[in-house]
Design a protein around this motif. Structure first.
Motif, short mmCIF file in Angstrom:
data_model
loop_
_atom_site.label_atom_id
_atom_site.label_comp_id
_atom_site.label_asym_id
_atom_site.label_seq_id
_atom_site.Cartn_x
_atom_site.Cartn_y
_atom_site.Cartn_z
N ASP A 278 3.27 -16.34 8.09
CA ASP A 278 2.12 -15.69 7.52
C ASP A 278 2.51 -14.25 7.05
O ASP A 278 3.38 -13.59 7.54
N VAL A 279 1.82 -13.79 6.18
CA VAL A 279 2.00 -12.47 5.38
C VAL A 279 1.78 -11.55 6.66
O VAL A 279 0.85 -11.51 7.65
N GLN A 280 2.43 -10.58 6.60
CA GLN A 280 2.90 -9.48 7.72
C GLN A 280 1.97 -8.10 7.27
O GLN A 280 1.76 -8.02 6.07
N ARG A 281 1.71 -7.16 8.23
CA ARG A 281 0.93 -6.28 7.98
C ARG A 281 1.86 -5.00 8.32
O ARG A 281 2.63 -5.04 9.13
N CYS A 282 1.79 -3.97 7.42
CA CYS A 282 2.73 -2.85 7.45
C CYS A 282 2.11 -1.84 8.79
O CYS A 282 0.86 -2.09 9.08
N SER B 167 0.79 -1.16 -0.04
CA SER B 167 -0.05 -0.12 0.13
C SER B 167 0.72 1.25 0.07
O SER B 167 0.62 2.31 -0.73
N CYS B 168 1.79 1.45 0.92
CA CYS B 168 2.66 2.71 1.03
C CYS B 168 3.86 2.63 0.47
O CYS B 168 4.76 3.58 0.32
N GLY B 169 4.59 1.34 0.14
CA GLY B 169 5.64 1.27 -0.45
C GLY B 169 6.72 1.19 0.45
O GLY B 169 8.09 1.07 0.05
N LYS B 170 6.63 1.37 1.84
CA LYS B 170 7.53 1.36 2.74
C LYS B 170 8.39 0.09 2.66
O LYS B 170 8.04 -1.21 2.51
N ARG B 171 9.84 0.13 2.68
CA ARG B 171 10.50 -0.99 2.39
C ARG B 171 10.85 -1.79 3.70
O ARG B 171 11.09 -1.48 4.69
N TYR B 172 10.88 -3.15 3.79
CA TYR B 172 10.99 -4.13 4.55
C TYR B 172 12.29 -5.13 4.29
O TYR B 172 12.11 -5.94 3.72
N MET C 32 -0.31 -4.55 3.06
CA MET C 32 0.37 -5.98 3.14
C MET C 32 1.70 -6.03 2.70
O MET C 32 1.98 -5.24 1.90
N ILE C 33 2.48 -6.60 3.42
CA ILE C 33 4.03 -6.78 2.94
C ILE C 33 4.22 -7.80 1.96
O ILE C 33 3.81 -9.00 2.35
N ARG C 34 4.92 -7.37 0.88
CA ARG C 34 5.01 -8.37 -0.36
C ARG C 34 6.70 -8.40 -0.77
O ARG C 34 7.39 -7.44 -0.34
N ALA D 253 14.47 -11.27 8.89
CA ALA D 253 13.68 -12.04 9.72
C ALA D 253 12.50 -12.38 9.10
O ALA D 253 11.73 -13.36 9.10
N LEU D 254 11.93 -11.52 7.91
CA LEU D 254 10.71 -11.61 7.32
C LEU D 254 10.73 -12.52 6.36
O LEU D 254 9.81 -13.12 5.66
N LEU D 255 12.20 -13.27 6.02
CA LEU D 255 12.32 -14.15 4.95
C LEU D 255 11.95 -15.64 5.20
O LEU D 255 11.45 -16.49 4.54
#
Ligand code: BV8
Ligand code: ZN
Length: 250
Positions: free
Chosen positions: A146-150, A131-136, A155-157, A140-142
């Motif tokens: 479950d799909v995580q929320r910003c 949605s907002c383009g914020k980088r993650y 949703m983080i992709r 750890a996210l790798l």
């Protein structure tokens, strides 16, 4: 020049090359144990691109798409560069400039030591908010299930280019510049069906590059090649580098 022979013409062209482009697809990572998309055991054999690698699929089934990427990350994060990746990196000792233009998202060219890697379709090693383009970028996210929320609720992709999405502009611009300037353009391990990436070999040929395909199978661009080498990249590329090294040390 067709077939599995590696011609002397190619070795001579490389010996006199100013800039060599290695344009790669999933086939160059196959020998690292990373499944290709369109081979019979490929990723797409069970799924269809339109089902998974696009925004609509992600918004409709975020958990399913996220799990598909986590399954691929499990393989990719444990994969090692294979002799094909390593030969491309070693080419830099023998040619003034080598540029790797890859459709792959696995990061294995950089891991092999290639100094210029243009990632046309992004990377599976980074994420951002849909949605907002914020980088993650945290690793750890790798591995989270479950799909995580910003923080914004989006949703983080994965930071990959999905079908129907534009490629990163800076990557495309540099890839086109390198293709235009290439003395030799090696198209390695790609089915040459996804655009605009698949248009690069034709640009290179138009500007005078010696165009070579390294792929055990035929592709829609085979007939445009000056030379086709029907071998696996892990076999052909080390042989090309060895013959070039011999010629240059003679
Ligand atoms: C775009 C990243 C502008 C994610 C990928 C209708 C609607 C919308 C778009 C289109 C449309 N029609 C056409 C398009 C354009 C579309 C496209 O080209 N579709 C094709 C399928 C017809 N392209 C796009 O959508 C691109 N964006 O055009 O934006 C736009 C905007 C809005 C609307 C319209 C246009 C975005 C394309 C990028 C998609 N993302 N991946 C992820 O990885 O999950 S594509 C995916 O396939 C891969 O990333 C890879 O880049 C691509 C090609 O696959 P290959 O790498 O070639 O792998 P493949 O398995 O196919 O082949 C492997 C080869 O290796 C085989 O030939 C095999 O023989 C060989 N091999 C096997 N083992 C070895 C080997 N070779 C050597 N050694 C071995 N050991
Ligand atoms: Zn956000």
């Amino acid at each position: 020049m067709n077939g599995t022979m590696i011609s002397n013409t190619l070795i001579d062209r490389l010996a006199n090359a100013r800039l060599v482009v290695a344009f790669t697809g999933a086939g160059v990572s196959a020998e690292s144990g990373v499944a290709t998309f369109r081979a019979t055991d490929g990723l797409w054999s069970r799924f269809k691109p339109e089902e998974l690698a696009n925004v609509q699929a992600f918004l409709a089934n975020p958990q399913m798409v996220w799990e598909w990427y986590q399954a691929r990350r499990d393989v990719i994060l444990n994969a090692r560069p294979n002799p094909g990746h390593i030969a491309i990196a070693e080419l830099e000792e023998l040619v003034p400039k080598v540029s790797v233009i890859t459709q792959n998202i696995d990061g294995l060219h950089a891991a092999a030591g290639s100094s210029e890697v243009i990632e046309l379709h992004g990377t599976i090693r980074k994420n951002f908010c849909q949605s907002c383009g914020k980088r993650y970028d945290d690793d750890a996210l790798l591995t989270v299930e479950d799909v995580q929320r910003c923080g914004c609720g989006g949703m983080i992709r994965p930071q990959v280019v999905w079908f129907g999405e534009n490629l990163p502009e800076d990557a495309v611009t540099l890839a086109e510049e390198r293709s235009i300037a290439a003395s030799v353009f090696l198209s390695i391990g790609t089915s040459s069906v996804v655009y605009p990436a698949a248009g690069l070999p034709l640009i290179a040929r138009e500007y005078g590059a010696y165009l070579v395909e390294v792929n055990p199978e035929e592709t829609p661009l085979s007939h445009s090649m000056h030379e086709t080498i029907r071998l696996a990249s892990g076999e052909a590329l080390p042989e090309i580098v060895a013959r070039l090294r011999t010629l240059k040390s003679a």
